[in-house]
Design a protein around this motif. Structure first.
Motif, PDB file in Angstrom:
ATOM      1  N   ARG A  57      44.484  -5.773  61.402  1.00 40.24           N
ATOM      2  CA  ARG A  57      44.446  -4.340  61.123  1.00 40.24           C
ATOM      3  C   ARG A  57      45.750  -3.957  60.432  1.00 40.24           C
ATOM      4  O   ARG A  57      46.829  -4.080  61.024  1.00 40.24           O
ATOM      5  CB  ARG A  57      44.269  -3.536  62.415  1.00 40.24           C
ATOM      6  CG  ARG A  57      42.959  -3.847  63.149  1.00 40.24           C
ATOM      7  CD  ARG A  57      42.915  -3.138  64.491  1.00 40.24           C
ATOM      8  NE  ARG A  57      41.699  -3.497  65.237  1.00 40.24           N
ATOM      9  CZ  ARG A  57      40.576  -2.798  65.221  1.00 40.24           C
ATOM     10  NH1 ARG A  57      40.511  -1.691  64.485  1.00 40.24           N
ATOM     11  NH2 ARG A  57      39.531  -3.184  65.916  1.00 40.24           N
ATOM     12  N   SER A 121      46.621  -4.242  52.708  1.00 38.41           N
ATOM     13  CA  SER A 121      45.186  -3.939  52.760  1.00 38.41           C
ATOM     14  C   SER A 121      44.960  -2.454  53.047  1.00 38.41           C
ATOM     15  O   SER A 121      45.837  -1.778  53.592  1.00 38.41           O
ATOM     16  CB  SER A 121      44.496  -4.785  53.824  1.00 38.41           C
ATOM     17  OG  SER A 121      44.328  -6.099  53.375  1.00 38.41           O
ATOM     18  N   ASP A 124      42.462   1.242  58.033  1.00 37.20           N
ATOM     19  CA  ASP A 124      41.194   1.226  58.776  1.00 37.20           C
ATOM     20  C   ASP A 124      40.287   0.051  58.411  1.00 37.20           C
ATOM     21  O   ASP A 124      39.102   0.052  58.749  1.00 37.20           O
ATOM     22  CB  ASP A 124      40.419   2.536  58.570  1.00 37.20           C
ATOM     23  CG  ASP A 124      41.211   3.753  59.020  1.00 37.20           C
ATOM     24  OD1 ASP A 124      41.884   3.647  60.070  1.00 37.20           O
ATOM     25  OD2 ASP A 124      41.181   4.784  58.323  1.00 37.20           O
ATOM     26  N   SER A 125      40.831  -0.954  57.711  1.00 37.93           N
ATOM     27  CA  SER A 125      40.049  -2.155  57.414  1.00 37.93           C
ATOM     28  C   SER A 125      40.363  -3.239  58.447  1.00 37.93           C
ATOM     29  O   SER A 125      41.384  -3.186  59.139  1.00 37.93           O
ATOM     30  CB  SER A 125      40.364  -2.674  56.012  1.00 37.93           C
ATOM     31  OG  SER A 125      41.729  -3.072  55.915  1.00 37.93           O
ATOM     32  N   THR A 127      40.356  -7.545  58.542  1.00 42.11           N
ATOM     33  CA  THR A 127      40.223  -8.727  57.697  1.00 42.11           C
ATOM     34  C   THR A 127      40.139  -9.983  58.549  1.00 42.11           C
ATOM     35  O   THR A 127      40.962 -10.199  59.441  1.00 42.11           O
ATOM     36  CB  THR A 127      41.415  -8.841  56.728  1.00 42.11           C
ATOM     37  OG1 THR A 127      41.473  -7.668  55.910  1.00 42.11           O
ATOM     38  CG2 THR A 127      41.275 -10.067  55.833  1.00 42.11           C
ATOM     39  N   SER A 176      33.914  -5.734  46.403  1.00 42.92           N
ATOM     40  CA  SER A 176      33.521  -5.199  47.695  1.00 42.92           C
ATOM     41  C   SER A 176      33.476  -6.284  48.770  1.00 42.92           C
ATOM     42  O   SER A 176      32.868  -7.338  48.583  1.00 42.92           O
ATOM     43  CB  SER A 176      32.140  -4.547  47.581  1.00 42.92           C
ATOM     44  OG  SER A 176      31.699  -4.066  48.836  1.00 42.92           O
ATOM     45  N   GLY A 177      34.141  -6.026  49.880  1.00 46.43           N
ATOM     46  CA  GLY A 177      34.125  -6.945  51.004  1.00 46.43           C
ATOM     47  C   GLY A 177      34.984  -8.179  50.830  1.00 46.43           C
ATOM     48  O   GLY A 177      34.936  -9.086  51.665  1.00 46.43           O
ATOM     49  N   SER A 179      38.835  -9.741  50.416  1.00 42.55           N
ATOM     50  CA  SER A 179      40.250  -9.443  50.594  1.00 42.55           C
ATOM     51  C   SER A 179      41.076 -10.219  49.572  1.00 42.55           C
ATOM     52  O   SER A 179      41.522 -11.337  49.837  1.00 42.55           O
ATOM     53  CB  SER A 179      40.700  -9.786  52.016  1.00 42.55           C
ATOM     54  OG  SER A 179      42.097  -9.619  52.154  1.00 42.55           O
TER      55      SER A 179
END
Length: 213
Positions: A57, A121, A124-125, A127, A176-177, A179
């Protein structure tokens, strides 16, 4: 001049046996790590994705520990399958040479990939995934041969660049999606590990080489 050998065995057989042992160790260790990731994904499926919450996070100091956990977790079976073959093959090539190289390249990939994700990043993502390690190993193997100037390692570097050079598309932002931060950090870690180990090795070899006049 002195030399050592095992009683009853030709001295020339010692190195090949050590090399074969290292190859077997590499296959077992990387195979077990891969199996562990598959078991974790099976558990995560049963828990309806609960393990995925253990991912990195960004900029949350209380979850820095997740940098060491996130590489072994995956979002779904497709994510895991995409990482499985390159994970095993690239790791096999590195550990097949030495534990020192594998530990250095792996540690650098995890650390730099995780730190880059944590720092850059989106908020609120979460990984997860072994892609950072894969990119780190790719960077390490792709550069190692050209730094060491070892013929066998150069061949491996060329093969790795040919087979997996396409993964560099994963460095492009905006997918999208995906990293790209984790990929970039892992690649940087692997490249730095190659420089750390093999630039130094070349200098030491050059100093030890006999001089002619």
């Amino acid at each position: 001049m002195t030399h050592w050998f095992n009683a009853g065995r030709p001295a020339g057989t010692l190195r090949p046996r050590r090399e074969r042992s290292q190859v077997w160790q590499s296959a077992v260790v990387n195979g077990l790590l891969l199996a562990m990731m598959w078991v974790l994904e099976a558990v995560d499926t049963v828990l309806h994705g609960a393990l995925d919450l253990l991912g990195i996070r960004p900029r949350d100091p209380e979850t820095l520990w997740s940098i060491g956990v996130a590489p072994w977790l995956h979002g779904d079976w497709g994510h895991l399958m995409a990482n499985s073959v390159p994970f095993f093959l690239l790791g096999f090539f590195i550990l097949g040479d030495s534990w020192r190289e594998w530990l250095t390249a792996t540690g650098a990939a995890i650390l730099f990939s995780g730190a880059t994700v944590w720092l850059f990043s989106p908020p609120d993502s979460i990984t997860i995934g072994a892609s950072g390690i894969v990119f780190g190993w790719f960077g390490y193997l792709g550069l190692r041969g050209f730094l060491s100037r070892n013929t066998q390692q150069i061949v491996i570097s060329v093969l790795v660049l040919i087979l997996y050079g396409g993964i560099l598309a994963g460095l492009l932002p905006g997918q999208s999606g995906v990293s790209w931060q984790g990929h970039l950090g892992g690649l940087i870690g692997g490249v730095l590990a190659a420089f750390l180990l093999h630039r130094r090795s070349r200098r030491l070899t050059a100093r030890a080489a006999p001089r002619t006049w």
